[in-house]
Design an enzyme around this catalytic site. Structure first.
Site, PDB file in Angstrom:
ATOM      1  N   HIS A  48     -22.552  19.826  -3.304  1.00  0.00           N
ATOM      2  CA  HIS A  48     -23.663  20.250  -2.537  1.00  0.00           C
ATOM      3  C   HIS A  48     -24.921  19.837  -3.061  1.00  0.00           C
ATOM      4  O   HIS A  48     -25.706  19.142  -2.440  1.00  0.00           O
ATOM      5  CB  HIS A  48     -23.315  21.664  -2.606  1.00  0.00           C
ATOM      6  CG  HIS A  48     -24.599  22.304  -2.119  1.00  0.00           C
ATOM      7  ND1 HIS A  48     -25.011  22.124  -0.674  1.00  0.00           N
ATOM      8  CD2 HIS A  48     -25.326  23.255  -2.687  1.00  0.00           C
ATOM      9  CE1 HIS A  48     -26.082  23.017  -0.762  1.00  0.00           C
ATOM     10  NE2 HIS A  48     -26.294  23.579  -1.812  1.00  0.00           N
ATOM     11  N   GLU A  76     -28.685  29.909 -10.587  1.00  0.00           N
ATOM     12  CA  GLU A  76     -27.988  31.164  -9.668  1.00  0.00           C
ATOM     13  C   GLU A  76     -26.835  31.433  -9.602  1.00  0.00           C
ATOM     14  O   GLU A  76     -26.136  32.474  -9.943  1.00  0.00           O
ATOM     15  CB  GLU A  76     -28.504  30.737  -8.259  1.00  0.00           C
ATOM     16  CG  GLU A  76     -27.981  31.831  -7.153  1.00  0.00           C
ATOM     17  CD  GLU A  76     -28.721  32.949  -7.069  1.00  0.00           C
ATOM     18  OE1 GLU A  76     -29.988  33.126  -7.842  1.00  0.00           O
ATOM     19  OE2 GLU A  76     -28.299  33.830  -6.434  1.00  0.00           O
ATOM     20  N   ASP A  77     -25.938  30.173  -9.953  1.00  0.00           N
ATOM     21  CA  ASP A  77     -24.511  29.967  -9.775  1.00  0.00           C
ATOM     22  C   ASP A  77     -23.595  29.929 -11.147  1.00  0.00           C
ATOM     23  O   ASP A  77     -22.359  30.006 -11.209  1.00  0.00           O
ATOM     24  CB  ASP A  77     -24.159  29.126  -8.668  1.00  0.00           C
ATOM     25  CG  ASP A  77     -24.394  29.640  -7.456  1.00  0.00           C
ATOM     26  OD1 ASP A  77     -24.883  30.861  -7.239  1.00  0.00           O
ATOM     27  OD2 ASP A  77     -24.569  28.734  -6.371  1.00  0.00           O
TER      28      ASP A  77
HETATM   29 MN    MN Z   1     -27.667  25.570  -2.276  1.00  0.00          MN
END
Ligand code: MN
Length: 734
Positions: A48, A76-77
């Site tokens: 992604h 974030e992840d």
């Molecule tokens: Mn993204």
């Protein structure tokens, strides 16, 4: 999945000086960080960010933006921190990734944030750097392209958000192609049947009119060539979504839509645009009112083009857009293309793109313009105050978006939601934590208001809030509270007056005689008595016409001669305020005509110039204390008895007020006389002198004076201190 070298090659194509090492490090880092994470499609998650980076290489963006795209989901992840990104890739990239993380966090609470325009401004405000926005748009584009993998219940929300917020945002920064793709994808998910129907009809038309498009293309190209204009002409149908919007907006059927064909005429020079326009208008009749010259007056997103509509062969309305190749690039890629052109001509290297290059500054300036409306006229109408930099955007706990001016507080927020909420607000939680009501709100704050029914907003808030709405509401609520306070005071006075007259009091009785008192309600009467507008004796008389007062003169306090009570004369106006209010909002009690029992604290009261406080004693009246009075501590736990009071004296009257001094003077003949003379020369009256202590050399005495005001009193103290006879002078405050 794109290979490491492929990413570098994509960038090298438009930027020979690509920082290969930086890109490679980002690639490896993000791949490791995302590890085994998978997307909804089942692909490795890392695919992604790579796709997002690829979209941005199509826009020919700088290394920092590409790297930020590769890293955009790490904070974030994954376990990655901002500090780590800063350390490994530099603060500039760290800031970009951080901006993207912030926007992602916003998304979490945006479930119901349907006020698209405000949300777009919020994004702009949070993004700070336009490159953050470009990465975010590319991120959204890739997510939309792969939306069919996402669980169906999530799809609608993402598609709606794309249509409401991201597609218009792309349009506003001039990236029309991106906008169209986002709109198309979202439309397809939100209204599959409509999309299907329109797409089929457009397909039919394409088949039927395919030759018309071709024919117009050829006719125009030939015509231009004959006139020596080199032009590339491409015809196309409008997109399903733009057709749908038009059908919705103008409530017309598909059949009634005439201009679903558009032609782009790309020429070399600006002059060619106008020459081409002349050719087109000569060849076919033009539709009045459809000509727009965005070359001489560009749109605020820097879109430049000539627009016109003509009646083409087959009597179809045909829209023509005429522009140069460079204008076309900007129309397609917006900011990104502009940055590229500027950068290609600028002297600065890519390293400086972030802050120094003209391109970057241009981006920032454009970003500023985005906060404005669609037309240049609208732009001019807006003052700088309306720019998003002057606004903060906050959320209600349910995800509603509230736009406020910068400097706004939770109080403003509460009033912006609802006046009732503001009036009953007693506290606030910002992002789940209790915070002061006077905190300044930040972009993206979630604000929860804690309320208590029957609460009155402190008048001091009026000066602290940032919005006119809150200010007006607080003033209204405060006024109402003051009225109630007066009414409460008035009730005490009235009940006391009836008791003194040995008559029974009841609200019902008073109700019967309202016309006689020229008031509309019992509360009005009581408030008027509290304010001193109606004399309590007159109220008794209204109810009991046979009542005649023994004392004809209006009188204040418990009566002359009673200890501690001081006659406040009719021209002494005290101004009562609700606690905490500022000077301006004070409401004066005019003409204390003998009802409001006001006295000054015993043993050293207040004189004009002192900051004063009134203490309300039910059934008795108000005692005035200087603010520094030690006696006030007795009332600390009874805030409801405190009245803020200020002086409002009639300048004409030379009224005097009691004050007390303690003086230590030498014990010698004539000393007392000399002191009396000093005091007398200042124009003050001596009420009383009491000796409190003796020694062979000195005498301590308490002197009760009457002075005009604090300045007068201070003058006396200074003069006494200056006297050789005096060793100490202190003011006594009771
Ligand atoms: Mn993204």
């Amino acid at each position: 999945m794109m290979r490491q070298y492929e990413l570098v090659e994509r960038v090298r194509k438009y930027n020979p000086n690509v920082d290969e090492d930086l890109l490679n490090r980002a690639y490896v880092y993000a791949m490791k960080a995302h590890g085994a994470q998978k997307r909804a499609s089942g692909d490795p998650y890392f695919s992604h960010p790579l796709e997002v980076a690829a979209i941005l290489t199509d826009l020919k963006l700088d290394d920092a933006t590409i790297v930020a795209a590769v890293l955009h989901d790490t904070i974030e992840d994954t376990s990655t921190t901002r500090e780590e990104i800063d350390r490994l890739f530099g603060a500039q990239i760290g800031k970009l990734v951080d901006g993207l993380t912030k926007i992602d966090k916003l998304d979490l609470v945006s479930k119901q944030a349907r006020q698209g325009e405000n949300f777009r401004k919020l994004l702009l405000a949070v993004a700070e750097d336009v490159r953050v926005l470009l990465v975010k748009l590319a991120d959204r584009l890739h997510n939309m392209r792969t939306l069919h993998f996402v669980p169906i219940e999530k799809r609608t929300r993402i598609a709606q958000e794309t249509l409401d917020i991201y597609a218009p945002l792309a349009g506003r920064i001039g990236m029309q192609r991106l906008r169209e793709e986002l709109e198309g994808l979202a439309f397809r998910h939100l209204s599959p049947e409509a999309y299907q129907t329109i797409e089929e009809r457009l397909h039919d038309l394409r088949a039927k009119n395919g030759r018309i498009i071709k024919r117009i293309e050829e006719e125009l190209t030939t015509e231009f060539a004959e006139r020596g204009i080199e032009a590339a002409v491409t015809g196309r149908q409008k997109t399903p979504y733009s057709v749908w919007r038009k059908m919705e907006r103008k409530s017309v059927s598909f059949e009634q839509l005439s201009d679903i064909f558009g032609f782009r005429i790309i020429v070399g020079e600006v002059e060619d645009c106008y020459r081409a326009l002349g050719v087109a208008h000569t060849k076919w009749p033009s539709v009045p009112g459809r000509f727009k010259d965005y070359i001489s007056t560009p749109k605020q997103n820097d879109y430049r083009s000539l627009h016109t509509t003509v009646i083409g062969p087959g009597h179809q309305r045909v829209e023509l857009q005429i522009r140069t190749a460079q204008m076309h690039e900007i129309a397609r890629f917006g900011i990104a293309a502009h940055a590229l052109y500027k950068d290609a001509t600028g002297k600065e290297g890519r390293e400086d793109l972030a802050k120094e290059s003209r391109a970057y500054r241009w981006l920032q300036e454009t970003l500023d313009l985005l906060a404005h409306g669609d037309s240049p006229e609208e732009f001019l109408e807006h003052t700088r105050l309306e720019l998003f930099q002057d606004q903060v955007f906050c959320f209600t706990p349910k995800g509603g978006l509230i736009a406020l001016p910068r400097g706004a507080t939770p109080i403003d927020f509460a009033y912006a939601v609802h006046t009732k909420l503001g009036n009953s607000a007693v506290g606030a939680k910002i992002n789940g934590r209790v915070a002061p009501m006077l905190s300044h709100l930040q972009n993206g704050d979630e604000v929860e208001i804690i309320r208590a029914e029957g609460h009155i907003p402190p008048a001091a808030w009026e000066a602290a809030v940032a919005t006119g709405k809150a200010r007006a509401a607080i003033r209204r609520a405060t006024r109402e509270a003051v009225r109630k306070q007066y009414a409460g005071l008035g009730r005490q006075i009235v009940e006391r007056a009836f008791a003194r007259a040995n008559r029974a009091y009841a609200d019902e009785k008073l109700k019967g005689v309202l016309p006689r008192l020229a008031r509309n309600s019992v509360d009005d009467v009581l408030a008027a008595v509290g304010r001193g507008e109606i004399y309590s004796g007159d109220v008794v008389k209204a109810v009991y016409p046979d009542f005649s007062e023994e004392r004809k003169t209006a009188q204040i306090g418990a009566g002359p001669g009673e200890p501690g009570w001081f006659d406040v004369k009719a021209n002494t106006n005290l101004v009562f305020k609700v606690p905490g209010s500022n000077e301006g909002s004070a409401i004066p009690i005019r003409g204390l005509r003998g009802d409001v029992p006001v006295r000054f604290a015993e043993k050293g009261g207040a004189v004009p110039g002192d900051r004063i406080v009134g203490i309300l004693t039910p059934g008795e009246g108000i005692t005035i204390y200087p603010i520094q009075s030690p006696s006030l501590t007795n009332f600390d736990d009874q805030p409801d008895r405190w009245l803020d009071v200020r002086w409002d004296l009639d300048e004409e009257s030379r009224e005097f007020f009691p004050a007390r001094l303690v003086v230590m003077a030498v014990n010698e003949p004539g000393a007392l006389g000399a002191l009396a003379t000093v005091i007398g020369e200042t124009g003050a009256n001596i009420d009383n002198i009491a000796f409190t202590a003796h020694s062979p050399d000195f005498r301590e005495m308490t002197i009760d004076l009457e002075v005009a005001d604090l300045k007068h009193l201070s003058g006396i103290v200074s003069r006494l201190r200056a006297s050789a006879l005096v060793s100490k002078v202190e003011r006594v405050i009771g």
